[in-house]
Enzyme design. Sequence first.
Site, PDB file in Angstrom:
ATOM      1  N   GLN A  43       7.355   3.303   7.093  1.00 24.69           N
ATOM      2  CA  GLN A  43       6.639   3.054   8.220  1.00 24.69           C
ATOM      3  C   GLN A  43       7.186   2.470   9.399  1.00 24.69           C
ATOM      4  OE1 GLN A  43       2.474   2.119   5.529  1.00 24.69           O
ATOM      5  NE2 GLN A  43       2.513   1.665   7.623  1.00 24.69           N
ATOM      6  N   ARG A  49      -4.195  -0.995   5.948  1.00 27.88           N
ATOM      7  CA  ARG A  49      -5.331  -0.526   7.066  1.00 27.88           C
ATOM      8  C   ARG A  49      -5.885  -1.884   7.726  1.00 27.88           C
ATOM      9  NH1 ARG A  49      -7.930   5.248   6.802  1.00 27.88           N
ATOM     10  NH2 ARG A  49      -8.201   5.525   8.951  1.00 27.88           N
ATOM     11  N   CYS A  50      -4.999  -2.854   8.146  1.00 25.25           N
ATOM     12  CA  CYS A  50      -5.706  -3.674   8.888  1.00 25.25           C
ATOM     13  C   CYS A  50      -4.324  -4.321   9.634  1.00 25.25           C
ATOM     14  CB  CYS A  50      -6.546  -4.775   8.217  1.00 25.25           C
ATOM     15  SG  CYS A  50      -5.727  -5.796   7.173  1.00 25.25           S
TER      16      CYS A  50
END
Lengths: 789, 158
Positions: A227, A374-375
């Site tokens: 990522q 996912r935060c």
Amino acid sequence: MTTTEHKPHTSPEIGGLGHSRRRVEDARFIEGRGNYVDDITLPGMLHMAIHRSPLAHARIISIDTSAAEAVDGVVAVVTGELLAGYNLAWMPTLSGDTQAVLATDKVRFQGQEIAAVIATDRYVAQDAARLVEVEYEDLEPIVNPQRALEEDAVLIRDDKEDQTSNLCFEWESGDKTATDEAFAKADKIVSLETHYPRSHPAPLETCGIVADVDSATGQATLYMTSQAPHAHRTVFALVAGLAEQNIRIVSPDLGGGFGNKVPVYPGYVVATAASLVIGQPVKWVETRTENLISTGFARDYYMKGELAVTNDGKILGLKVDMLADEGAFYADAQPSKFRAGLFHIVTGSYDYPAAYVTTRGAYTNKAPGGVAYRCSFRVTEASYLIERLVQNAAYELGLDPAEFRSSNFIQADQFPYHSPTGFVYDSGDYETAMRKAMDMVGYADIQAEKEQARKEGRLVGIGMASFTEVVGAGHGEDYDIIGLKMFDSAELRVHPTGKAILKLGVKSQGQGHETTFAQIVAEELGIPAGDVKVVEGDTDNTPYGLGTYASRSTPVAGAATAVISRKLREKAKKIAAHLLEASEEDLEWETGKFFVAGDPESSVSIQDIAFAAYTNPPPDLEAGLEGVHYYDPPNMTYPFGTYIVVVDVDPESGQWKVRRMIAVDDCGVKINPMIVEGQIQGGLTEGFAMSSMQHITFDETGNCLGSNFMDYLVPTAWETPRFELGETVTPSPHHPIGAKGVGESATVGSPAAYVNAVVDALQHMGVTNIEMPMSADRVWHAMQENSGG
Amino acid sequence: MNITVTVNGTAHTADVEPRLLLVDFIRTNLGLTGTHIGCDTTSCGVCTVLIDGTPVKTCTMFAVQANGRSVTTVEGLKQNGELSAIQQAFREHHGLQCGFCTPAMMLVGTALIEENPDPTEDDIRWAISGNLCRCTGYMNIVKSIEAAAETTREGASS
């Protein structure tokens, strides 16, 4: 800042902001032509499999690799001792700690990497990996942070010179004195102790690498599930001592990431070292079990929150004390100054003067991680705690939770709002979002039904979360990862024919960057989005950036894209003036063209300008229409919204079912509404997952009990609720296009709404808390314990 | 062992180890990488293909068990150079994000529509309940399959 309607300024053909443009990347995915790491095959490629520890905590007496080496097809077996010769047995983590690449002294969690087998075939590599013999001396496994911090607990990190206990870090935020004073004035102190359970992002594609190091040239090409390819390149340069210009990281299509693909994992390092030594490409792709037991867990915070309130319903202050289970190596991927990430957003959507947060982290015999699943960093835990506390406080005061929220909300005219823990919220209108969600669900009707249902022996609950996120880290002065400032970048090249290529430092994992970032260029330059190719995930061919996580792509790289587009527009204006034989001051811009003020017929299109930039530039201007911009955000962005869940709980079994799930989100200006909706639907599902089924547990000896998808449950289409979405639009005042980011709002905001709904259904029995995941038996026990049954 | 498997209409004969998984035969031997691997335990479904028209998870099936059978993978969905109804529907209705579960979802949807041309939302959710998606929350996958069914029905009646 007021809520406004946002309609597209551009035609669908241009496809700028606000168009639900269909996705560019889908063309390859729907034909099965995505290119994920495991799809890459190189000539002479070898395969790697890892021998892992079956024990959570043990001293290594000996490692015997002879049986593995004897297997036909095995090329090499790598141990930590071998890596130590290259100074690679240990590596730095993203939190400034160290992590064993292959264990040499002790194993510190079940699944830890001990040896790697390189073979000509994946099956052979796995066969041989099983044959590595390790002799152990058992040590006490420390499976919770409470035990870890007891005085007689065995020291897990005896490899670190100054480490005398299992305390990993201590951190505080806010003002203790001011908070004590606020608490002294309170009529009531409402407290909640809860555990945000350990979870795992579990993208459907596991982590992997194809490492291709050319021993003749020293060129290392690493195809990696990354990522953050640029940051990873720098880490590789630092860890492996390779010259950074000789490292090319290619992050191809990613089958989801959700934070799991932010850290550097031992498998990447070993495969790279093996390729370097052997001189052939080496592929390593995790099995699902390896993914779940050894890479990037998330959450696992034990939290105690106290809210000081007055009898008439005002919040005066908040105190939070937390204990974090960090696993064996402190590897949270988070800004280096913030040991508990951005947890101090915990004051939430409410206006009160004082807050004080203390956190301790403990080493345990579990896998490292602490990734922002996912935060934005630890924002999910924060949002959960405050939204649970607020509901309980309303109950204790005998107030409606919505009205209690409303009377404590930061008001729309208070922005920019300085929070007691030091954030400056950019914009918001919490009341409007909440009322909209209440209207959508028919709040009063549900409350009325609740009473009637109880009389009929049914249990109905309604729960709400009015969350505020903080995303888009961040301003470089305060936010860095291992020293790298958290800027991001965009390089835009407009070609002579008016087509363009946009190169970014971030990396999509399914968010649709190839579609949306082209729309920003289309908005700013009037070049049709379809004429803009977006390139990411190749460090040789994109400008440096910190990567995609913590919802930072739109806030940071999106801003960089808008700014570079505007810079090129300024240059285009000079070229237009030359072509129109007019003065720059007399030119006006309308999507896709400059024209002479008062003479719209005298115009020149961006395409003509682009052609002239290469064929007929003004004599005093350098040729070309290209540029790069590094954007250091002046502040983070603060998406918000209100989620409301209605549940029916079966009084006999404790099973609960979502009847309605309303989500009103405000992510500022939307680039592509279709993609925003998709992101929200996905995030609401992850929130449902955490509240209902997803958690990683361990037994008392440190065996991971969530090591495959039969034990680690993630929701299927069958149980996932149907969501109803609404919106308000409050632009970010400091972002060039007013966008805030949305990929994680729903994961952050929704867990509390689900739990609040189930607690609400049981509240009349005296139930004030149910721990996540809310299995039917937990709900049933909560009913039994509180109903005298 | 010698096996012959018809994949997307082409017969492939190969000498394979008995333990070779069908998914590896498809991905490695045939180079059809649209079929993915996600869990190794028949749980996530990203390795699903159609065998004689029925969805099967290939990460726990041996290649030799497919001997003499007909396999359809995502690469076989396009017909005569045209995207199939389900491929078009997934794109039109934003039925995918990272794309990793997508080939399997489209194949399961194709088999469902073949068997039940007018599925309800529950029919669709049940049909894909063996296939995980971590990105979308399933709503747009359901919508995509509904739309593909509608297109297919219209195509059949016209």
